[in-house]
Design an enzyme around this catalytic site. Structure first.
Site, PDB file in Angstrom:
ATOM      1  N   ALA A  50       2.956  13.084  -4.890  1.00  0.00           N
ATOM      2  CA  ALA A  50       3.523  12.675  -3.600  1.00  0.00           C
ATOM      3  C   ALA A  50       2.419  12.295  -2.618  1.00  0.00           C
ATOM      4  CB  ALA A  50       4.396  13.790  -3.034  1.00  0.00           C
ATOM      5  N   GLU A  60       1.099   8.679  -3.939  1.00  0.00           N
ATOM      6  CA  GLU A  60       2.020   7.543  -3.860  1.00  0.00           C
ATOM      7  C   GLU A  60       2.412   7.214  -2.427  1.00  0.00           C
ATOM      8  OE1 GLU A  60       6.268   6.046  -5.754  1.00  0.00           O
ATOM      9  OE2 GLU A  60       5.900   8.185  -5.491  1.00  0.00           O
ATOM     10  N   SER A 115       1.002   7.903   0.432  1.00  0.00           N
ATOM     11  CA  SER A 115      -0.092   7.417   1.277  1.00  0.00           C
ATOM     12  C   SER A 115      -0.462   5.974   0.959  1.00  0.00           C
ATOM     13  CB  SER A 115      -1.323   8.323   1.122  1.00  0.00           C
ATOM     14  OG  SER A 115      -1.068   9.594   1.668  1.00  0.00           O
ATOM     15  N   CYS A 147       8.962  16.996   4.857  1.00  0.00           N
ATOM     16  CA  CYS A 147       7.760  16.822   4.036  1.00  0.00           C
ATOM     17  C   CYS A 147       6.666  17.819   4.416  1.00  0.00           C
ATOM     18  CB  CYS A 147       7.238  15.393   4.190  1.00  0.00           C
ATOM     19  SG  CYS A 147       5.699  15.088   3.305  1.00  0.00           S
ATOM     20  N   GLU A 178      -4.079  10.604   7.438  1.00  0.00           N
ATOM     21  CA  GLU A 178      -4.664   9.642   6.509  1.00  0.00           C
ATOM     22  C   GLU A 178      -4.329   8.211   6.912  1.00  0.00           C
ATOM     23  OE1 GLU A 178      -5.076   9.260   1.647  1.00  0.00           O
ATOM     24  OE2 GLU A 178      -3.870  10.848   2.546  1.00  0.00           O
TER      25      GLU A 178
END
Length: 422
Positions: free
Chosen positions: A260, A263, A265, A371, A380
């Site tokens: 997770a 993908e 990010s 999340c 990020e």
């Protein structure tokens, strides 16, 4: 000043082919909007033949994300859902759990993505971004997915988990194949899953022998010591099995963080940059700061969510959503992409506005399944997008937007490549 709306002709809501063809994958928003306008809930057939109930409107999607009657546990489904198949050692993760198991594991890892640990990653993310941009700067052109948005999250997640440098390229390769298996090799995805599982088992064993200052070592402490505070390694439980991760839960949690974190990010960075490049006035507004503002990141997440639909759910009983009765065990998909552009919730929802003042998007979830990696995803994206825009003031698309290649999935929203010049 806001950006430009999507203008592609919407597919007919009743046409499964139109809903999932290449034109839809390239721009799903008009098609999703047509469904939302036609009704709050639709039963549709997915490309794999599964029949699902798609929920389209913001209020219903938000309520559904937090509704305990909608289970994530596949055992509560009627068996019609096909979806993504994982071996048991990778399947025992938060995305397949309801309370009390979900609550127990979430408690065990609640500090792993807390402000202290995430803030320590900022310098590493900044260095990684700068080094990747140094490599491509002399060329005057690049594929920002292959050369930047892809490798950057691998480095970040690898640093977080403590993955050795020598294993990172292979790890990214397995993850890429899982996300989009080659059309001429349908078994490649399964092989990649098993290779990644074997790698994680070996990595966990190595961390047990040689602990480090990383998240995986902290999660092993939660498995072996019964600690409910992996951020510090402090044993605050009573040491009973009820306070610990099982071995499968440990491996599955490591897989979830890796998969997770990588993908989502990649998609957020790639589609965020594309959205700005297609909206020059918004790009100029973002460039006014040293890095994109928190409001700008929230708007990019709303405008282009990394997942167009939330993880499938299964009603525990016959359930009414938007006035439509959905039978127990059926598959429910809560459509984040339509909810985020619902005019009942957002003014001018199809326009990008990086100064949007009220942004209650659902891209990172809502309720107990919100999340867990949201702080890292935001940081990020903020650093990665800001670094590119500062480094390349003349950044521009190298192809017409209609020529861009997208990941062949209606569930996720991600570019296969992003050719640019600078």
């Amino acid at each position: 000043m806001t950006g430009q709306p999507d203008t592609a002709a919407p597919p007919r809501p009743s046409s499964a082919g139109a809903l999932f063809d290449a034109a839809f994958i390239a721009n799903p928003y008009p098609g999703f909007a047509a469904l939302r306008e036609a009704g709050p809930v639709h039963q549709i057939t997915l490309p794999d033949g599964a029949k699902v109930w798609l929920v389209t409107r913001y209020a219903d999607v938000r309520a559904g994300l937090a509704d305990p009657r909608l289970s994530l546990n596949k055992a509560n489904g009627d068996g019609s859902w096909k979806g993504f198949s994982l071996p048991p050692a990778l399947d025992a993760n938060l995305l397949n759990m309801d309370p009390p198991d979900h609550s127990r594991i979430r408690r065990l890892v609640r500090h792993a993505f807390g402000p202290q640990r995430i803030s320590r990653l900022r310098p590493k993310i900044e260095v990684a971004a700068a080094e990747l941009l140094d490599r491509i700067a002399p060329n005057g052109e690049a594929d920002l997915i292959a050369e930047y948005a892809g490798p950057l999250p691998v480095r970040v997640i690898s640093d977080l988990l403590g993955v050795p440098e020598a294993d990172r390229a292979a790890m990214r390769g397995w993850t890429d194949v899982m996300i989009a298996p080659p059309a001429d090799d349908p078994r490649a995805g399964g092989r990649a899953i098993m290779e990644l599982q074997d790698f994680l088992v070996r990595l966990i064993a190595e961390k047990r022998r040689n602990p480090g200052d990383d998240l995986l070592t902290a999660m092993i402490a939660a498995r072996d010591d019964g600690s409910d505070d992996p951020g510090t390694g402090t044993d605050t439980g009573d040491g009973s099995d009820g306070d610990r991760l099982s071995e499968e839960e440990l491996t599955s949690l490591a897989f979830l963080v890796l998969f997770a974190g990588y993908e989502n990010s990649v998609h957020v960075i790639g589609t965020g940059l594309l959205a700005l490049l297609r909206n020059p006035e918004q790009l100029a507004a973002v460039r006014e700061g040293a890095e994109p503002s928190p409001a700008a990141i929230e708007e990019l997440l709303r405008y282009e969510p990394p997942g167009t639909v939330a993880l499938r759910r299964f009603p525990l009983t016959d359930l009414s959503i938007g006035g439509v009765t959905i039978p127990a065990g059926a598959t429910v998909l809560l459509c984040v992409a339509t909810a985020n552009r619902d005019p009942e919730r957002f003014a001018e929802p199809d326009l990008l506005d990086v100064r949007r003042p009220d942004n209650g998007h659902l891209s990172l979830g809502h309720g107990i399944h919100y999340c867990v990696g949201a702080p890292l995803a935001r940081l990020e994206a903020q650093i990665a997008i800001g670094a590119v825009l500062r480094r390349f003031p003349g950044l521009a698309l190298a192809v017409d937007p209609a020529e861009l290649a997208w990941r062949p999935s209606f569930r996720t929203r991600g570019l296969s490549s992003l050719p640019v010049t600078f």
